[in-house]
Design an enzyme around this catalytic site. Sequence first.
Site, PDB file in Angstrom:
ATOM      1  N   ILE A  79      84.652 -39.775 -58.183  1.00 29.84           N
ATOM      2  CA  ILE A  79      86.099 -39.617 -58.419  1.00 29.84           C
ATOM      3  C   ILE A  79      86.404 -38.487 -59.395  1.00 29.84           C
ATOM      4  CG2 ILE A  79      86.637 -42.019 -57.909  1.00 29.84           C
ATOM      5  CD1 ILE A  79      86.660 -42.557 -60.909  1.00 29.84           C
ATOM      6  N   GLY A  80      85.389 -37.858 -59.954  1.00 26.72           N
ATOM      7  CA  GLY A  80      85.624 -36.763 -60.883  1.00 26.72           C
ATOM      8  C   GLY A  80      84.333 -36.058 -61.211  1.00 26.72           C
ATOM      9  N   GLY A 128      82.886 -32.668 -63.933  1.00 22.64           N
ATOM     10  CA  GLY A 128      83.177 -31.648 -64.921  1.00 22.64           C
ATOM     11  C   GLY A 128      81.914 -31.031 -65.456  1.00 22.64           C
ATOM     12  N   TYR A 149      80.408 -31.762 -68.152  1.00 22.69           N
ATOM     13  CA  TYR A 149      79.558 -32.752 -68.814  1.00 22.69           C
ATOM     14  C   TYR A 149      78.767 -33.589 -67.810  1.00 22.69           C
ATOM     15  CZ  TYR A 149      83.623 -35.446 -67.464  1.00 22.69           C
ATOM     16  OH  TYR A 149      84.648 -36.005 -66.754  1.00 22.69           O
ATOM     17  N   GLY A 150      79.315 -33.796 -66.616  1.00 21.77           N
ATOM     18  CA  GLY A 150      78.655 -34.650 -65.639  1.00 21.77           C
ATOM     19  C   GLY A 150      79.636 -35.096 -64.568  1.00 21.77           C
ATOM     20  N   SER A 151      79.354 -36.232 -63.950  1.00 22.41           N
ATOM     21  CA  SER A 151      80.171 -36.745 -62.856  1.00 22.41           C
ATOM     22  C   SER A 151      80.617 -38.171 -63.166  1.00 22.41           C
ATOM     23  CB  SER A 151      79.389 -36.722 -61.544  1.00 22.41           C
ATOM     24  OG  SER A 151      78.953 -35.409 -61.245  1.00 22.41           O
ATOM     25  N   VAL A 152      81.760 -38.561 -62.551  1.00 22.32           N
ATOM     26  CA  VAL A 152      82.321 -39.899 -62.730  1.00 22.32           C
ATOM     27  C   VAL A 152      82.361 -40.586 -61.370  1.00 22.32           C
ATOM     28  CG1 VAL A 152      84.286 -41.249 -63.546  1.00 22.32           C
ATOM     29  CG2 VAL A 152      83.698 -39.099 -64.679  1.00 22.32           C
ATOM     30  N   LYS A 210      80.457 -42.775 -66.085  1.00 17.42           N
ATOM     31  CA  LYS A 210      80.296 -41.346 -66.371  1.00 17.42           C
ATOM     32  C   LYS A 210      78.829 -41.084 -66.663  1.00 17.42           C
ATOM     33  CE  LYS A 210      81.988 -39.497 -70.189  1.00 17.42           C
ATOM     34  NZ  LYS A 210      82.968 -38.894 -71.121  1.00 17.42           N
ATOM     35  N   ASP A 215      90.529 -32.695 -78.128  1.00 16.78           N
ATOM     36  CA  ASP A 215      90.643 -32.265 -76.729  1.00 16.78           C
ATOM     37  C   ASP A 215      91.728 -33.055 -76.018  1.00 16.78           C
ATOM     38  OD1 ASP A 215      90.079 -30.741 -74.515  1.00 16.78           O
ATOM     39  OD2 ASP A 215      88.441 -31.993 -73.826  1.00 16.78           O
TER      40      ASP A 215
END
Length: 795
Positions: free
Chosen positions: A435-436, A438, A440-443, A456, A556
């Site tokens: 679902i996401g 970035g 940093y990694g994946s969700v 995450k 952030d």
Amino acid sequence: MGDGALIVAVAIKGNNSKTKGVVRWALQQFASQEHVVFKLLHVQPRDSHSVSSTRSNSNTTTVYKKDVDRKTREMLIPSRDMFAHREVELDIMVLESDDVADAISKAVQDHGISELVIGASSSIIFSWKLKRSNLSSRITDVTPRFCTVHVISKGKLLNVRKSDVDIETSIADERSESQFSSSSHSGSVNSTSSHQFSSAPLLFQRIQALSTVNQKVGTKMGTKKDIDTHHNRAASLDVDDTKMLNQKGFYRTNSSGIGYGGGSEIHSRRSSLTDEGSSSSCYSDPTSSSSQVNKDFELEKLKIELRHIKGMYAVAQSEVMDASKKMQDLNQRRSEEATRLKNLTIREEDAEEVVEMERERQEEAENEAELVRECVEREIEDRLEAEARAEDVRKEKQRLEDALEGGPLQRQQYMKFEWEEIVEATSSFSDELKIGMGGYGSVYRCNLHHTTVAVKVLHSDKSSLTKQFHQELEILSKIRHPHLLLLLGACPERGSLIYEYMHNGSLEERLMKRRPNADAPQPPLRWFERFRIAWEIASALYFLHTNEPRPIVHRDLKPANILLDRNNVSKIGDVGLSKMVNLDPSHASTVFNETGPVGTFFYIDPEYQRTGVVTPESDIYAFGIILLQLVTARSAMGLAHSVEKALRDQTGKFTEILDKTAGDWPVKEAKEMVMLGLRCSEMRKRERPDLGKEILPILERLKEVAYNARNMFAETLNDRHHHAPSHFYCPITKDVMENPCVAADGYTYEKRAIKEWLQKNHKSPVTDLPFPNDSLLPNHSLLSAIKEWRSHLIK
């Protein structure tokens, strides 16, 4: 601009003393003339930023262009004010070109400029004719020939390149003067006498007159031999005199015709020749007619002498008058200088007195500063001692609490998951469950322990993000807030975090309509929901900033990190970049980053970006941008500038920036929220409002306005025909809760009902187990869900 006006262009480069000198010289030279128009030329390089604008957002180019135009206008203000002070007509022309000389030449050609004034560096004064590679010489070379170019250095004229018109006029003047001189010498004796006496020097007039008298004497002589002899002498005189005139100092000039020098020698020679001719005449003619001729000659000679003396007297009188005028000017200047010297002396004495007073005040201030410094040092020592004692007391208190409770509390308040469980729940991290994603990694969305969660997972090759992982794990495992994303568990060995699942995605997706993979099309957020979300974000920030023992700064904050559940209740997530800071001024409360400020562009505090110092005000800046986006649903790039411009406009442009999909905005409340957002996004942190004292009270009032507007129509409907979810009902009263609170047993009750229950019972009405304590926590998430459910009844 009328026909026949003199157009004067002044080319300047910047705002400095050299530019002021060029403008001042042009005004002194041309401002007093009639029908004059000034043009102020400034050449700026072409916008190199526009080359890359094809790959970036056009708004970035527009903002950059406006910034360059603003700086250019500010740079031209001093020069413009100098022209305005002289009340002359001025046109400002800003040219864009990489070739300054070519741009100025084209402007001269297009606008018919007659006079061009440019500046030159003082270092090229002596190399003007030797080196022609400087900018001033290039401009002079390429400027059209119908324009006169004036080169100014240090406020003075350095060089002039005349136009073709001026050169032709000068040549014509020289030719006319030459023709005039030639005609003066080629005329007859009589015409020469009548014309030359008015313009030629007196000595030359006298010689001409003597020649005339000798000719008359020769005419009256009786014999041809005498006449021939006389003419020969006259011719000899003319030739010799002509040679002597050429040798002894007669010369021709373009302005005054004839000059002279050594006239005494010529006069003595002419007199001797005249006496000689007269004696020979007397000896040749002893009659009475000869005596009469001598008398006439003497009379004519006396007349010429008298005329010469009158001319010399007039010249002397003119010189006396000029000398007298100069003497008066000198006396007046001496008087003015004496007055000025006296004033300067008085001012010098006053300045010495002021300096003495300032010296005394400085000494007093230094003494006071020394006393203050000593006091501050003593206070710092006392405070450090007090802090040390307080720390000892805290440690002793903690030791006693640990002893009474059987040991220190468990620090890690989260559930640990096995890596195999996560792999199985995500179907080996299937792309269908992602679902996401970035940097940093994946969700992934999955089910763990019969609960929908969001997992995450850091990238395996992102070892540098381990610090952020532990930072987020440490903060979220210690704090709880209804509007902070709830951490359910973690797998520290593999860098995985398990959160509660937020069904409606992020605030950015809802505002910008960027969620194409949603399960069902989602309606836009209405204006009263946005007021509530603003208050929820502010309350979560206030909770972080007032954390003990040290405040927490998110660093952030942006719409992408604000998530919405199925009832559009907002929660702040992604606290991996959060930082605990010490606001004690005696300690190093600043954080300097080795790789530059962290965060997302357009949301980073400008002061933090410039200095690297992180403070709670950095989150206030990002929160201000989010407030403006809640009202406008626009991108953050240049948003504050466009909103402020629309707010100042008096033609109703403010309503045009409101997001129309949110419904009918109350203009007054919307403007109040926009003004709050602009105050929060000020460039300097000291100009931003306080979160607890100013921001929260305003948002609390706006939230009440939104709540009343939402319930205005809901009161007319019959809620009994609509079935609420089971967890909306209180286990005690069996009615939908108005003020839900979480008790110590982990269940939610109506606040009024559970208080009455605790007064009579000490066991849970659901589990029938004793309550660990009597504490009650407001369940804001459930309250928002209940309010949202009731709002759907009006659809």
